[in-house]
Design an enzyme around this catalytic site. Structure first.
Site, PDB file in Angstrom:
ATOM      1  N   GLU A 202       2.442   8.574  14.662  1.00  0.00           N
ATOM      2  CA  GLU A 202       1.062   8.676  15.065  1.00  0.00           C
ATOM      3  C   GLU A 202       0.135   7.254  14.294  1.00  0.00           C
ATOM      4  OE1 GLU A 202       2.873  11.146  14.187  1.00  0.00           O
ATOM      5  OE2 GLU A 202       3.229  12.137  16.115  1.00  0.00           O
TER       6      GLU A 202
ATOM      7  N   CYS B 281      13.761  10.724   7.407  1.00  0.00           N
ATOM      8  CA  CYS B 281      13.506  10.103   8.821  1.00  0.00           C
ATOM      9  C   CYS B 281      14.773  10.561   9.432  1.00  0.00           C
ATOM     10  CB  CYS B 281      13.124   8.564   8.605  1.00  0.00           C
ATOM     11  SG  CYS B 281      14.309   7.611   7.942  1.00  0.00           S
TER      12      CYS B 281
ATOM     13  N   GLU C 154       9.681  16.402  15.174  1.00  0.00           N
ATOM     14  CA  GLU C 154       9.984  16.341  13.845  1.00  0.00           C
ATOM     15  C   GLU C 154       9.342  17.006  12.851  1.00  0.00           C
ATOM     16  OE1 GLU C 154       8.702  12.599  11.826  1.00  0.00           O
ATOM     17  OE2 GLU C 154      10.760  12.290  11.059  1.00  0.00           O
TER      18      GLU C 154
ATOM     19  N   LYS D  44       0.838  -1.374   0.081  1.00  0.00           N
ATOM     20  CA  LYS D  44       0.054  -0.197   0.007  1.00  0.00           C
ATOM     21  C   LYS D  44       0.952   1.300   0.058  1.00  0.00           C
ATOM     22  CE  LYS D  44      -2.256   3.444   2.272  1.00  0.00           C
ATOM     23  NZ  LYS D  44      -1.821   4.485   1.226  1.00  0.00           N
TER      24      LYS D  44
ATOM     25  N   GLU E 102       8.978   1.395  11.173  1.00  0.00           N
ATOM     26  CA  GLU E 102      10.136   2.236  11.237  1.00  0.00           C
ATOM     27  C   GLU E 102       9.395   3.738  11.111  1.00  0.00           C
ATOM     28  OE1 GLU E 102      13.320   1.570  10.705  1.00  0.00           O
ATOM     29  OE2 GLU E 102      13.247  -0.692  10.529  1.00  0.00           O
TER      30      GLU E 102
ATOM     31  N   GLY F 267       6.557   4.981   8.308  1.00  0.00           N
ATOM     32  CA  GLY F 267       5.844   6.161   8.499  1.00  0.00           C
ATOM     33  C   GLY F 267       5.935   7.106   9.899  1.00  0.00           C
ATOM     34  N   SER F 268       4.541   7.837  10.169  1.00  0.00           N
ATOM     35  CA  SER F 268       4.737   8.693  11.339  1.00  0.00           C
ATOM     36  C   SER F 268       4.498   7.873  12.445  1.00  0.00           C
ATOM     37  CB  SER F 268       3.708   9.873  11.208  1.00  0.00           C
ATOM     38  OG  SER F 268       2.759   9.090  11.129  1.00  0.00           O
TER      39      SER F 268
ATOM     40  N   GLY G 141       1.889   5.019  13.172  1.00  0.00           N
ATOM     41  CA  GLY G 141       2.394   3.736  13.846  1.00  0.00           C
ATOM     42  C   GLY G 141       1.573   2.953  15.125  1.00  0.00           C
TER      43      GLY G 141
HETATM   44  P1  NAD Z   1       2.022   8.616   7.221  1.00  0.00           P
HETATM   45  O1  NAD Z   1       2.399   8.039   8.796  1.00  0.00           O
HETATM   46  O2  NAD Z   1       1.212   9.784   7.356  1.00  0.00           O
HETATM   47  O3  NAD Z   1       1.610   7.858   6.121  1.00  0.00           O
HETATM   48  C1  NAD Z   1       2.495   6.637   5.820  1.00  0.00           C
HETATM   49  C2  NAD Z   1       1.868   5.489   5.250  1.00  0.00           C
HETATM   50  O4  NAD Z   1       0.603   5.223   6.321  1.00  0.00           O
HETATM   51  C3  NAD Z   1       0.871   5.953   4.108  1.00  0.00           C
HETATM   52  O5  NAD Z   1       0.936   5.009   3.075  1.00  0.00           O
HETATM   53  C4  NAD Z   1      -0.596   6.109   4.512  1.00  0.00           C
HETATM   54  O6  NAD Z   1      -1.388   6.139   3.489  1.00  0.00           O
HETATM   55  C5  NAD Z   1      -0.594   5.030   5.608  1.00  0.00           C
HETATM   56  N1  NAD Z   1      -1.636   5.379   6.616  1.00  0.00           N
HETATM   57  C6  NAD Z   1      -2.421   6.527   6.990  1.00  0.00           C
HETATM   58  N2  NAD Z   1      -3.084   6.287   8.060  1.00  0.00           N
HETATM   59  C7  NAD Z   1      -3.289   5.064   8.091  1.00  0.00           C
HETATM   60  C8  NAD Z   1      -3.896   4.181   8.993  1.00  0.00           C
HETATM   61  N3  NAD Z   1      -4.925   4.619   9.763  1.00  0.00           N
HETATM   62  N4  NAD Z   1      -3.891   2.791   8.926  1.00  0.00           N
HETATM   63  C9  NAD Z   1      -2.683   2.255   8.132  1.00  0.00           C
HETATM   64  N5  NAD Z   1      -2.061   3.094   7.151  1.00  0.00           N
HETATM   65  C10 NAD Z   1      -2.254   4.445   7.208  1.00  0.00           C
HETATM   66  O7  NAD Z   1       3.614   8.958   7.044  1.00  0.00           O
HETATM   67  P2  NAD Z   1       4.298  10.062   5.810  1.00  0.00           P
HETATM   68  O8  NAD Z   1       3.746  11.503   6.119  1.00  0.00           O
HETATM   69  O9  NAD Z   1       3.851   9.339   4.391  1.00  0.00           O
HETATM   70  O10 NAD Z   1       5.742   9.927   6.056  1.00  0.00           O
HETATM   71  C11 NAD Z   1       6.350  10.806   6.754  1.00  0.00           C
HETATM   72  C12 NAD Z   1       6.996  10.051   8.060  1.00  0.00           C
HETATM   73  O11 NAD Z   1       7.528   8.779   7.789  1.00  0.00           O
HETATM   74  C13 NAD Z   1       7.923  10.678   8.862  1.00  0.00           C
HETATM   75  O12 NAD Z   1       7.498  10.646  10.154  1.00  0.00           O
HETATM   76  C14 NAD Z   1       9.026   9.922   8.723  1.00  0.00           C
HETATM   77  O13 NAD Z   1      10.235   9.952   9.652  1.00  0.00           O
HETATM   78  C15 NAD Z   1       8.608   8.583   8.515  1.00  0.00           C
HETATM   79  N6  NAD Z   1       9.716   7.864   8.058  1.00  0.00           N
HETATM   80  C16 NAD Z   1      10.361   6.953   8.395  1.00  0.00           C
HETATM   81  C17 NAD Z   1      11.633   6.097   8.094  1.00  0.00           C
HETATM   82  C18 NAD Z   1      12.386   5.102   8.626  1.00  0.00           C
HETATM   83  O14 NAD Z   1      13.030   4.435   8.064  1.00  0.00           O
HETATM   84  N7  NAD Z   1      12.236   5.141  10.043  1.00  0.00           N
HETATM   85  C19 NAD Z   1      11.694   6.372   6.635  1.00  0.00           C
HETATM   86  C20 NAD Z   1      11.083   7.396   6.022  1.00  0.00           C
HETATM   87  C21 NAD Z   1      10.026   8.043   6.530  1.00  0.00           C
END
Ligand code: NAD
Length: 491
Positions: A244, A297, A394, A188, A263, A241-242, A246
Site C-alpha cells: 500500500e 516478508c 499477508e 528514514k 521491496e 514495506g507494505s 509502495g
Molecule cells: P509500512 O509500509 O507501513 O512502512 C514502511 C516504511 O514506510 C516506514 O518507515 C513508514 O514510516 C514509511 N511510510 C509510511 N507511509 C509513508 C508514505 N506515505 N510515504 C513514504 N513513506 C511512508 O510497512 P511496515 O509495517 O513498516 O513493514 C511491514 C511490511 O514490510 C510488510 O508488508 C512486509 O512484508 C514488508 N517487508 C518487505 C520486505 C522485503 O524484503 N520484501 C522485508 C521486510 C518487510
C-alpha cells in the site's frame, strides 16, 4: 548511546544530519513503547519537512562536490570495510536495540540479522572498486571509426525508507551497496525502530566517512517519508514495506522521475510433497511461519501439502506451534515475544476470527486476549482453501494456513494464484520434481528443503505485488548506478 538523557533515564533519540545529532526543527518528539511491557523505552525526534530538507542538503553537498565525491572506489571500500568491523564490534548491542523495539527474542537478530548485515557491508566493500563498464563494438559514426564504452555512475542522493521487522539488516541491504556505488543517503527508519539506524550513522562517523554521507531523519511516514519522496534533491527512493505504501510512493515520486526500488510484502507458499522428510519439513515450515512472530516478508504462511499426508503434516505443525514458549522475550527459555504493536495484535486477531468464520479448522492457537503486552498465540489452520482471506492476505503474524493439493500441477496452480511473488519453499526428496516446481513457481527466491535463504551475494526481491527491483549481489549494486555511454570519434 550519545543521545542526551533526561533525569528520568529515558533516552531521547535525535536525528543525525551532517555528522551531528540534532532535534526536530519544531522540537517535536514521539514515544517508543515496549510491545512486551507497554512501558516507555525512549522518545524520538518527530521529523518535519524542514529536517528532511536539511538532511538532503547535507547528502547533496557530499555527493555534488564534497570529500566523498573525490574518493575512489578503493577508498570507499576501505571505509565500508571499517564500518563492517565496527558493526561486528557492536553486533550484540545493535541486535538488542532492534529486538527491544519490536519485542523480538534477541537471539534471533544476533544469529541472523547482524551476521547478514555485517556480510552485506563486507561484500559491498569488495564491490566498491569493481563497478565496471563495458566496451561496445559498433559500425562507427558516418563511416568513421569510434570507440564506445560505458561507465556505471552513482545515481545520486538516495532516500532509504525502511520497515520495523528486521530494520538493521534491511538498512544494510540498501546502505552497503549505495555507498559502494558512491551515492549518499538520507535514511528514514520506521517510527517503531529508529535506534539502530542512528547507531549506524554514529559508526559511519567513527569509521571515517565524511559528515553528510549518511544521514538519518526519524519520524512518521506521512511527513518524513513523503517529504523524502517529493524532495527535488533526492534522485532515488529505495523502499521496503507494505504494498500500500509502495503504491503511494510510486504515485508521489513517479511523476517526479525519481528512480524507485520497492521491496514489498508476501504470502509465500511452502509446498510439501508426500516424498519429503516430514520431520525436517515440519521443523523448517514452522521456522518459516513463526520466526520473528511471523513478521517476515518471506514468511511461508501458505503451507500447501499433498493430500495423502496433509492431515498428518498439519498435526505436526500444530504440535510445533503448541510447543513454542511465548512470553517476555528477555526471559530465558522464551522462544517468541509479542507482535510489534497494538495494530499488529488487532490485525492478527481479526484474521484469526475471519479464518474461523470462513470455515477453516483451527488446530492450534486462536484469538488472543490482551492483558499486558501484544502477545498472540502461534496459530495453525487446516482444511483451508486458497480463496480464504487467511490464504490470500499477508497477515504478518504467526498464523499458517494448511491447504491440501493433489498433483504437481495442482500445487503450482495454487502457489501461483496469489498477488504476491516474493519467496517459495519446496519440501521434497525428488530432485527433478524440485527443479520442475522451482522453475514454475512465480517467486523471486526459491528454497529447496530450506526456507528463504538470504545472503549478501544473492539477489533479493519480488515478482508481482512483492516489489520492483532487486537488492544484494550484483543487482544490488546496479540498483544504485546509471549506465552512461561515451562515444569517441577515432578519426
Ligand atoms: P509500512 O509500509 O507501513 O512502512 C514502511 C516504511 O514506510 C516506514 O518507515 C513508514 O514510516 C514509511 N511510510 C509510511 N507511509 C509513508 C508514505 N506515505 N510515504 C513514504 N513513506 C511512508 O510497512 P511496515 O509495517 O513498516 O513493514 C511491514 C511490511 O514490510 C510488510 O508488508 C512486509 O512484508 C514488508 N517487508 C518487505 C520486505 C522485503 O524484503 N520484501 C522485508 C521486510 C518487510
Amino acid at each position: 548511546m550519545t543521545a542526551d538523557t533526561a533525569s528520568s533515564n529515558t533516552t531521547h533519540l535525535q536525528h543525525y544530519i551532517g555528522g551531528k545529532e540534532v532535534p526536530a526543527s519544531d522540537g517535536g518528539r514521539f514515544d517508543l513503547l515496549s510491545p512486551a511491557t507497554e512501558k516507555l523505552i525512549a522518545t524520538s525526534a518527530k521529523g518535519t519537512a524542514d529536517d528532511v530538507d536539511a538532511a538532503v542538503k547535507a547528502a547533496r553537498a557530499q555527493f555534488d562536490g564534497g570529500e566523498w565525491r573525490r574518493l575512489n572506489g578503493s577508498q570507499r571500500g576501505q571505509l565500508i570495510y571499517r564500518l563492517a568491523e565496527l558493526i561486528a564490534r557492536d553486533a550484540d548491542l545493535i541486535a538488542d536495540m532492534d529486538a527491544g523495539c519490536i519485542g523480538r527474542v534477541p537471539i534471533e537478530p544476533r544469529l541472523l540479522d547482524l551476521p547478514n548485515a555485517i556480510e552485506t557491508y563486507r561484500t559491498s566493500a569488495g564491490w566498491a572498486d569493481k563497478i565496471e563498464g563495458r566496451t561496445i563494438p559498433t559500425p562507427g559514426y558516418m563511416g568513421m571509426p569510434t570507440l564506445s564504452y560505458t561507465q556505471r555512475v552513482p545515481v545520486g542522493v538516495v532516500g532509504a525508507i525502511t520497515p520495523w521487522n528486521t530494520p538493521f539488516m534491511i538498512t544494510a541491504w540498501k546502505v552497503g551497496p549505495l555507498l559502494a556505488a558512491g551515492c549518499t543517503v538520507v535514511i528514514k527508519p520506521s517510527e517503531e525502530t529508529p535506534h539502530s539506524a542512528l547507531h549506524l550513522a554514529r559508526l559511519c562517523k567513527e569509521a571515517g566517512f565524511p559528515d553528510g554521507v549518511v544521514n538519518v531523519v526519524t519520524g512518521y511516514g506521512a511527513v518524513v517519508g513523503k517529504a523524502l519522496c517529493t524532495h527535488p534533491g533526492v534522485d532515488k527512493i529505495t523502499f521496503t514495506g507494505s504494498p500500500e505504501v509502495g503504491a503511494e510512493i510510486q504515485r508521489v515520486a513517479g511523476p517526479l522521475f525519481k528512480r524507485i526500488s520497492l521491496e514489498l510484502g508476501g504470502k509465500s507458499p511452502q509446498i510439501v510433497f508426500e516424498d519429503a522428510s516430514l520431520e525436517a519439513a515440519a521443523q523448517g515450515c514452522a521456522m518459516g511461519v513463526f520466526f520473528n512472530q511471523g513478521q517476515v516478508c518471506a514468511a511461508g504462511t501458505r503451507v500447501l501439502v499433498q493430500r495423502s499426508v496433509a492431515e498428518k503434516f498439519a498435526g505436526m505443525l500444530a504440535a510445533a506451534a503448541k510447543s513454542i514458549k511465548v512470553g517476555d522475550p528477555t526471559q530465558d527459555g522464551v522462544q517468541m515475544g509479542p507482535v510489534a504493536k497494538k495494530g499488529q495484535f488487532e490485525r492478527v486477531n481479526r484474521y484469526i476470527r475471519q479464518g474461523i468464520e470462513e470455515g477453516a479448522t483451527l488446530l492450534a492457537g486462536g484469538e488472543s486476549e490482551h492483558v499486558k503486552g501484544w502477545f498472540v498465540q502461534p496459530t495453525i489452520f487446516a482444511d483451508a482453501h486458497n480463496g480464504m482471506s487467511i490464504a490470500r492476505d499477508e497477515i504478518f503474524g504467526p498464523v499458517a494456513t494448511v491447504i491440501p493439493f493433489d498433483t504437481e500441477e495442482d500445487a503450482l496452480r495454487i502457489a501461483n494464484d496469489s498477488r504476491y511473488g516474493l519467496a517459495a519453499t519446496i519440501w521434497t526428496s525428488n530432485l527433478p520434481r524440485a527443479h520442475r516446481i522451482a522453475q514454475g513457481v512465480q517467486a523471486g527466491a526459491v528454497g529447496v528443503n530450506c526456507w528463504a535463504p538470504i545472503d549478501a551475494r544473492l539477489p533479493w526481491g519480488g515478482m508481482k505485488t512483492s516489489g520492483i527491483g532487486r537488492e544484494c549481489g550484483a543487482a544490488g549494486i546496479d540498483a544504485y548506478t546509471e549506465e552512461k555511454v561515451i562515444t569517441v570519434l577515432l578519426a
